[in-house]
Design a protein around this motif. Structure first.
Motif, short mmCIF file in Angstrom:
data_model
loop_
_atom_site.label_atom_id
_atom_site.label_comp_id
_atom_site.label_asym_id
_atom_site.label_seq_id
_atom_site.Cartn_x
_atom_site.Cartn_y
_atom_site.Cartn_z
N VAL A 36 53.74 -11.41 52.62
CA VAL A 36 54.92 -11.08 53.00
C VAL A 36 54.74 -9.32 53.07
N ARG A 37 56.14 -8.88 53.89
CA ARG A 37 55.67 -7.44 54.04
C ARG A 37 56.94 -7.06 53.71
N GLN A 38 57.00 -5.25 53.37
CA GLN A 38 58.90 -4.51 53.37
C GLN A 38 58.21 -2.75 54.06
N ALA A 39 58.97 -2.72 54.82
CA ALA A 39 58.37 -1.54 55.25
C ALA A 39 59.89 -0.58 54.75
N PRO A 40 59.36 0.65 54.95
CA PRO A 40 60.08 1.64 53.89
C PRO A 40 61.34 1.40 55.06
N GLY A 41 62.54 1.37 54.23
CA GLY A 41 63.99 1.03 54.00
C GLY A 41 64.39 0.16 55.22
N LYS A 42 63.90 -1.70 55.51
CA LYS A 42 63.59 -1.97 56.07
C LYS A 42 63.36 -3.69 54.91
N GLU A 43 63.70 -4.34 55.10
CA GLU A 43 63.99 -5.93 54.85
C GLU A 43 62.85 -6.38 54.46
N ARG A 44 62.29 -7.16 53.47
CA ARG A 44 61.46 -8.01 53.28
C ARG A 44 61.23 -8.66 54.46
N ALA A 91 53.63 -0.40 55.59
CA ALA A 91 54.53 -1.33 54.62
C ALA A 91 54.14 -1.72 53.20
N VAL A 92 54.49 -1.92 52.22
CA VAL A 92 53.09 -2.42 51.12
C VAL A 92 53.74 -4.30 51.59
N TYR A 93 52.01 -5.22 51.20
CA TYR A 93 52.26 -6.33 51.95
C TYR A 93 52.07 -6.70 50.15
#
Length: 122
Positions: A36-44, A91-93
């Motif tokens: 799963v990833r989450q980009a800055p300012g975005k939803e997972r 993103a953070v993965y």
């Protein structure tokens, strides 16, 4: 129970990275395994899922053909090969696991890793 993701870093557009997730403290082989990833300012966002039953693998449309999820060569690990990286892959993965449903989804999961940052920039 621990999931430890590693392998993130800074890479230029078009480059590659290989992420790895190591599990301990539970029976890894009973769980469907996801990234799963989450980009800055975005939803997972769900990226991929490997089905425990037969290793069938599913991907988000945004990464299909560029990312490959697999069981790692080491015991209780899974890998994510990221090729042809784009700025929007920044993103953070996270690796995450759950039983019963293998779906490319942002959640819910039973266990999560702490995440590894991938930055795609020139």
């Amino acid at each position: 129970v621990q999931l430890q993701a590693s392998g993130g870093g800074l890479v230029q557009p078009g480059g590659s990275l290989r992420l790895s997730c190591a599990a301990s403290g539970f029976t890894f082989g009973s769980y469907d395994m996801s990234w799963v990833r989450q980009a800055p300012g975005k939803e997972r966002e769900g990226v991929s899922c490997i089905e425990v039953r037969d290793d069938s693998t599913y991907y988000a449309d945004s990464v299909k053909g560029r990312f490959t999820a697999s069981r790692g060569s080491a015991r209780n690990t899974i890998d994510l090969q990221l090729n042809s990286l784009k700025a929007e892959d920044t993103a953070v993965y996270y690796c995450a696991v759950r039983r019963g449903v293998c779906a490319v989804a942002p959640g819910p999961y039973e266990y999560w890793g702490q995440g590894t940052l991938v930055t795609v920039s020139s």
